[in-house]
Enzyme design. Structure first.
Site, short mmCIF file in Angstrom:
data_model
loop_
_atom_site.label_atom_id
_atom_site.label_comp_id
_atom_site.label_asym_id
_atom_site.label_seq_id
_atom_site.Cartn_x
_atom_site.Cartn_y
_atom_site.Cartn_z
N HIS A 145 -21.15 -22.49 6.49
CA HIS A 145 -21.70 -23.79 6.88
C HIS A 145 -23.21 -23.91 6.77
CE1 HIS A 145 -22.63 -21.71 10.65
NE2 HIS A 145 -23.50 -22.67 10.88
C1 UD1 Z 1 -25.61 -26.28 14.14
C2 UD1 Z 1 -26.72 -25.29 14.46
C3 UD1 Z 1 -26.38 -23.93 13.85
C4 UD1 Z 1 -25.01 -23.47 14.22
C5 UD1 Z 1 -24.00 -24.55 13.85
C6 UD1 Z 1 -22.58 -24.15 14.21
C7 UD1 Z 1 -28.99 -26.26 14.58
C8 UD1 Z 1 -30.29 -26.33 13.88
N1 UD1 Z 1 -28.00 -25.71 13.88
O1 UD1 Z 1 -25.63 -26.50 12.74
O2 UD1 Z 1 -27.31 -22.98 14.32
O3 UD1 Z 1 -24.69 -22.27 13.54
O4 UD1 Z 1 -24.37 -25.74 14.55
O5 UD1 Z 1 -21.68 -25.14 13.94
O6 UD1 Z 1 -28.90 -26.70 15.71
N2 UD1 Z 1 -20.76 -32.75 12.47
C9 UD1 Z 1 -19.55 -33.30 12.75
N3 UD1 Z 1 -19.02 -33.12 13.98
C10 UD1 Z 1 -19.68 -32.44 14.95
C11 UD1 Z 1 -20.92 -31.89 14.66
C12 UD1 Z 1 -21.47 -32.04 13.42
O7 UD1 Z 1 -18.91 -33.93 11.92
O8 UD1 Z 1 -19.12 -32.31 16.05
C13 UD1 Z 1 -21.32 -32.91 11.12
C14 UD1 Z 1 -22.29 -34.03 11.01
O9 UD1 Z 1 -22.12 -34.65 9.79
C15 UD1 Z 1 -23.65 -33.34 11.02
C16 UD1 Z 1 -23.32 -32.00 10.36
O10 UD1 Z 1 -21.97 -31.71 10.77
O11 UD1 Z 1 -24.61 -34.03 10.35
C17 UD1 Z 1 -24.22 -30.91 10.83
O12 UD1 Z 1 -24.25 -30.82 12.26
P1 UD1 Z 1 -25.58 -30.34 13.01
O13 UD1 Z 1 -25.37 -30.25 14.46
O14 UD1 Z 1 -26.72 -31.14 12.53
O15 UD1 Z 1 -25.85 -28.89 12.47
P2 UD1 Z 1 -24.86 -27.73 12.09
O16 UD1 Z 1 -24.91 -27.56 10.61
O17 UD1 Z 1 -23.52 -27.89 12.73
#
Ligand code: UD1
Length: 382
Positions: free
Chosen positions: A220
């Site tokens: 991811h």
């Molecule tokens: C975040 C953490 C990372 C961790 C990861 C685990 C930061 C900088 N990064 O990254 O350290 O390893 O979580 O998962 O805080 N999304 C969904 N549903 C959700 C959450 C996210 O669909 O419940 C999608 C959204 O499109 C979002 C993307 O995933 O834009 C990324 O989510 P985000 O929280 O920005 O960062 P992660 O890549 O999940």
């Protein structure tokens, strides 16, 4: 005399998936401490999908959050700023004895900044880990949180050396062990068997019943999945690996979205690659426990596989958790196709790392943190 409201709650912050397994044992240890330390659980809402949040709360027996800031997704600036804006009034209202943050996600840094500027002591659990790669958003979150936190709990001895190099007073640091391993050891016997997990998603578990066993994949990191060429190359090598070793993927929403966006669905081989949504904690534990190997770019899985004694190939150029390589079962392979192939071949031929479980990864880290935190607060958070 201390100005810290000792009777105020420890305000415990979670935001994203990797925080939940760290906080669950801490909350239990605060409650079990004699005398108990009152706690308040704040969920920033950074992760909000049922599969990324609610299911994990249930599996880890985390209580419902006392406060949910419901920030959701956004750019790093938007997400961090929203958490800060919404956390400030909650902090003002509840007058905590301290704010306790874990790990390195955006919510960790955002709540730290709000608290520290209001003179509320900040406690950081999993302090001092460094990848020395400032392109990783998590590295920025770690460095900044550690600079201003008042009490820092570390998971491995190298973390203290990293902190001291950055000018942190060693008196602020306490080597407590690894709370993520507290969760793992506490939940091992409740892990859900891999076959049942596949069946739940309509996949025949017979695909795993081959002599080589099966591998587990999670992917991811933006550096691996946000660029079409990199993601294509990684899916290509994983499809090759799958020809020898069936693979079970637990797909992060970001990765699933990018596979569609870059039109890479045809690279997946459903008969040898089981594509699952993000998994619950107990399902993931069951999948890992039974695996021949794990291929990942996660931070947490590097530690969990070391504790389980399962060989892990980490698809990153660096790790902030070097003990998993030096003592554990982890090998860094980056996104280098040859290195990934060679790593898999070594494990399948019986030359995978066995490793040993690091010092103080014994299931009692949260207990040590609660005891130290109590003493520290009593002493005026100094
Ligand atoms: C975040 C953490 C990372 C961790 C990861 C685990 C930061 C900088 N990064 O990254 O350290 O390893 O979580 O998962 O805080 N999304 C969904 N549903 C959700 C959450 C996210 O669909 O419940 C999608 C959204 O499109 C979002 C993307 O995933 O834009 C990324 O989510 P985000 O929280 O920005 O960062 P992660 O890549 O999940």
């Amino acid at each position: 005399m201390s100005l810290i409201p000792l009777d105020g709650p420890v305000m415990c912050i979670v935001g994203a998936r990797p925080n939940f397994m760290k906080m669950a044992p801490i909350l239990r240890a605060l409650a079990a401490h004699e005398p108990p330390l009152p706690a308040l659980l704040v969920h920033t809402g950074q992760h909000y999908d049922a599969s990324m949040s609610d299911k994990l709360f249930a599996d880890l027996r985390l209580p419902s959050p006392d406060i949910n800031l419901e920030v959701g997704s956004g750019s790093h600036a938007v997400q961090t700023a929203e958490v800060m804006k919404r956390f400030e009034p909650a902090l003002d209202e509840h007058k905590p004895s301290c704010v306790l943050v874990v790990g390195d996600v955006n919510s960790t840094l955002a709540c730290t900044l709000v608290a520290v500027k209001k003179g509320v002591p900040v406690v950081h659990v999993e302090a001092g880990l460094r990848s020395y790669d400032r392109k990783m958003p998590e590295e920025i979150n770690r460095v900044l949180t550690d600079q201003v936190a008042d009490r820092l709990y570390t998971t491995e001895r190298s973390a203290q050396a990293n902190l001291v190099r950055e000018g942190v007073d060693p008196a602020r640091v306490c080597f407590a062990g690894n709370v993520m391993i507290d969760s793992l050891l506490g939940n091992r016997e409740h892990a859900r068997p891999a076959a049942g997990t596949l069946l739940e998603h309509g996949i025949d578990p017979a695909m795993l019943a081959v002599p080589s066993g099966y591998g587990v994949v999670t992917l991811h990191r933006p550096s691996n999945v946000d660029n079409a060429a990199t993601l294509k190359s990684l899916l290509g090598v994983l499809a090759d690996v799958a020809a020898e070793l069936p693979l079970v993927f637990a797909l992060h929403p970001r990765t699933r979205a990018n596979i569609e966006r870059f039109d890479l669905q045809a690279m997946l081989k459903p008969e040898r690659m089981a594509m699952l949504p993000p998994q619950g904690y107990l399902e993931m534990l069951g999948l890992m426990q039974g695996a021949t190997l794990v291929l990942t770019d996660s931070g947490g899985l590097q530690e969990e596989t070391t504790a389980l004694g399962v060989p892990c190939l980490t698809m990153r150029e660096n790790t902030e958790r070097p003990i998993t390589v030096d003592e554990g079962t982890n090998t860094m392979v980056g996104s280098d196709v040859q290195a990934i192939r060679a790593g898999v071949a070594a494990i399948l031929s019986g030359q995978g790392k066995h490793g040993r479980v690091p010092e103080m990864w014994d299931g009692r880290a949260a207990e040590r943190i609660a005891a130290d935190l109590y003493r520290w607060l009593q002493a005026g958070a100094k």
